[in-house]
Write an enzyme that holds these catalytic residues in place. Sequence first.
Site, mmCIF file in Angstrom:
data_model
loop_
_atom_site.group_PDB
_atom_site.id
_atom_site.type_symbol
_atom_site.label_atom_id
_atom_site.label_comp_id
_atom_site.label_asym_id
_atom_site.label_seq_id
_atom_site.Cartn_x
_atom_site.Cartn_y
_atom_site.Cartn_z
ATOM 1 N N ASP A 231 0.882 -1.173 0.000
ATOM 2 C CA ASP A 231 0.000 0.000 0.000
ATOM 3 C C ASP A 231 0.914 1.215 0.000
ATOM 4 O O ASP A 231 1.516 1.553 1.023
ATOM 5 C CB ASP A 231 -0.906 0.001 1.234
ATOM 6 N N HIS A 232 1.044 1.874 -1.156
ATOM 7 C CA HIS A 232 2.051 2.931 -1.274
ATOM 8 C C HIS A 232 1.788 4.096 -0.323
ATOM 9 O O HIS A 232 2.708 4.847 0.018
ATOM 10 C CB HIS A 232 2.146 3.430 -2.721
ATOM 11 N N GLU B 204 -8.507 13.928 -4.516
ATOM 12 C CA GLU B 204 -7.776 14.003 -5.772
ATOM 13 C C GLU B 204 -8.471 15.007 -6.681
ATOM 14 O O GLU B 204 -9.712 15.049 -6.729
ATOM 15 C CB GLU B 204 -7.731 12.638 -6.456
ATOM 16 N N ASP C 78 -11.301 1.306 -4.111
ATOM 17 C CA ASP C 78 -10.027 1.857 -4.550
ATOM 18 C C ASP C 78 -9.284 2.591 -3.440
ATOM 19 O O ASP C 78 -8.054 2.592 -3.422
ATOM 20 C CB ASP C 78 -10.259 2.814 -5.728
ATOM 21 N N HIS D 299 -6.256 2.393 1.729
ATOM 22 C CA HIS D 299 -5.541 3.591 2.170
ATOM 23 C C HIS D 299 -6.156 4.218 3.419
ATOM 24 O O HIS D 299 -5.475 4.470 4.415
ATOM 25 C CB HIS D 299 -5.524 4.651 1.064
#
Length: 509
Positions: A183-184, A222, A241, A246
């Site tokens: 998970d970046h 975003e 997503d 996240h």
Amino acid sequence: MKKATNQALVIFGASGDLTYRKLLPAVFDLFMNNLLPDGFAVLGISRSQYTDHAFREKMKKGIKEFSNFKNAESDKINNFLSKIFYLSIDTENGEEYVLVKEKLTELNRKFNLGCNYIFYLSTPPSLYASIPKFLYGQGLTFQQKGFRRIVFEKPFGHNLLSAKELNKLLLEFFEEDQIYRIDHYLGKETVQNLMVTRFANGIYEPLWNRNFVQHVEITAAENIGVEGRGEYYDHAGALRDMVQNHLLQMVSLVAMEPPIKITPQDIRYEKMKVFRALHPLSEYDLKNHVIRGQYTASTIRGKHYPAYREEPHVAKDSRTETYVAMKFFIDNWRWADVPFYIRTGKRLPTRVSEVVIHFKPSPLPLFRHEGSSDKLNNQLILRIHPDEGILLKTGMKVPGNDYLVKSVNMDFHYSELSNQYIPDPYERLLLDCMTGDNTLFMDGEAVEETWKFVQPILDYWENHPEAPLYGYPAGTWGPDVADRLIEGKNDTWRYPCKNLADDGMYCEL
């Protein structure tokens, strides 16, 4: 930072955008920081036809565009590229994996890799089950000689059932400690700083509970749309997503108890306790405390932006959410009755991720406050991106004869650490995988717990086609109805600017 032992990084789906923009530039950054082992090689695998030279030339362009060392000397880049190789196979044909084994055997001799291999699946999730099976068939998952690790990108499963099935299948071929679910978001320095802010400072932890915190707010916004990913996104949506991974990961870092030690096992244990304590959503909650939206067409600064349903590869009658806001609770001693609010969306005014701790006001309002509110709203803002830093909003007396109080900012910006190198999230996570540190990766049980929490939302939307899907114009902060989630007089979402400390003023979005 710890240096890894000799090994190879094997990237499936190496001809794709993720390898070009993120993975190879991050590995090059590790090379430039002298963090790669002396014996190291990258093997890119995909269906596309490339020679070693052609693949290296493509990766060279990616390095020069996306690396932190994009202006590195040509000799350095060429030295790194000499460690990169390419193999074209049909990744869905198990018989061709003998070529992978033969190539790795060759590279192992050439670079003294010690039979240490990391398999990175930069592929569609449809291959998550077959590639491990084919590697197992060639004996490439066994650890009698060297270590073997496998890395998965999100989404890990499409729902609770598929996540459980995938976990069960993978354990037939790999041990759990060999599996790295990346998970970046967790690779961002400021996300990791959540733990440091809490547990390294004696002034915060005593206040970090239901006695002093009014509510917690987490935003991941975003300003872009689906950017050509309509085919994937229309089957995923914002809940799958962003929320399942996240946002719930950030919730766990905000809400977890102090670990006994800073070890992967202890940190994962405390995060798992948070996931298990998430209060199950009732039908009332699903109807009233979960808001979904979808962006509509809008003109921003003279430029027209299409509606989500007008994006390529999106169904004209799509009910996929591009925005989710929700309210929920955590059933434990620390957080009982404290609302948690999370929101995420596309085509919002700016790209920003942050955590906001809203503290309870003083019990007796002794002073007048500047503005319309009759109370001071103390906030601690932990900015994840951009303009990374910490902002504390506190009250100060306005100069003059009256006791008039206004809110002022006390802030710190990561940019002030100008002499410190800040690694890219993938750089940090790849190095952790190379050194065997899985602190910032999700284990199978945690994946299932987060899916267990969001699955009732997916089921409710599927079984109740009349459930509202609110439209919101591109460039706005989502559906107005989301403001009703926040409890309390004069309380609302924080509407952040791109610059951390410019809230309440005109700012460039």
